[in-house]
Design a protein around this motif. Structure first.
Motif, PDB file in Angstrom:
ATOM      1  N   HIS A   4     -22.363   0.240  -9.964  1.00  0.00           N
ATOM      2  CA  HIS A   4     -21.755   1.530 -10.284  1.00  0.00           C
ATOM      3  C   HIS A   4     -21.662   2.461  -9.081  1.00  0.00           C
ATOM      4  N   THR A   5     -21.870   1.947  -7.889  1.00  0.00           N
ATOM      5  CA  THR A   5     -21.708   2.786  -6.701  1.00  0.00           C
ATOM      6  C   THR A   5     -20.231   2.836  -6.321  1.00  0.00           C
ATOM      7  N   LEU A   9     -17.471  -0.254  -6.687  1.00  0.00           N
ATOM      8  CA  LEU A   9     -16.224  -0.090  -7.435  1.00  0.00           C
ATOM      9  C   LEU A   9     -15.015  -0.417  -6.555  1.00  0.00           C
TER      10      LEU A   9
END
Length: 101
Positions: A4-5, A9
């Protein structure tokens, strides 16, 4: 690198990790492909502000939303394929290919 960084992404969308790291280390933007991990719905800042206000008021969970001052737009990342059914609305455009910075 967690999934989810911003880096994860960008790489999941098709950008090369080395390009992302090099660009961001030097304070530059990196080109990230559109169409693989997401489509981009671009709206005018006025439409974007109204949409965000309404979505937040409803408690709708939002994904990534980008403010793009040079274009005077707000960009919503949407599931791939949404552009195929996007209606022709004034002040909006759904993009399924190309790159974003």
């Amino acid at each position: 690198m967690t999934p989810h960084t911003p880096t994860a992404l960008a790489v999941a969308a098709g950008a090369r990790l080395s390009d992302v790291e090099r660009a961001w280390r030097t304070g530059r933007a990196v080109e990230v492909p559109i169409g693989a991990a997401w489509d981009v719905t671009r709206v005018t800042r006025t439409i974007g502000a109204v949409a965000l206000h309404r979505l937040r008021a409803r408690g709708t969970a939002l994904g990534l939303v980008l403010d793009v001052p040079p274009r005077a737009t707000v960009e919503f990342l949407a599931p791939p394929g949404c552009s195929a059914s996007w209606p022709p609305l004034t002040g909006t455009r759904c993009v399924a290919s190309g790159v974003m910075r």
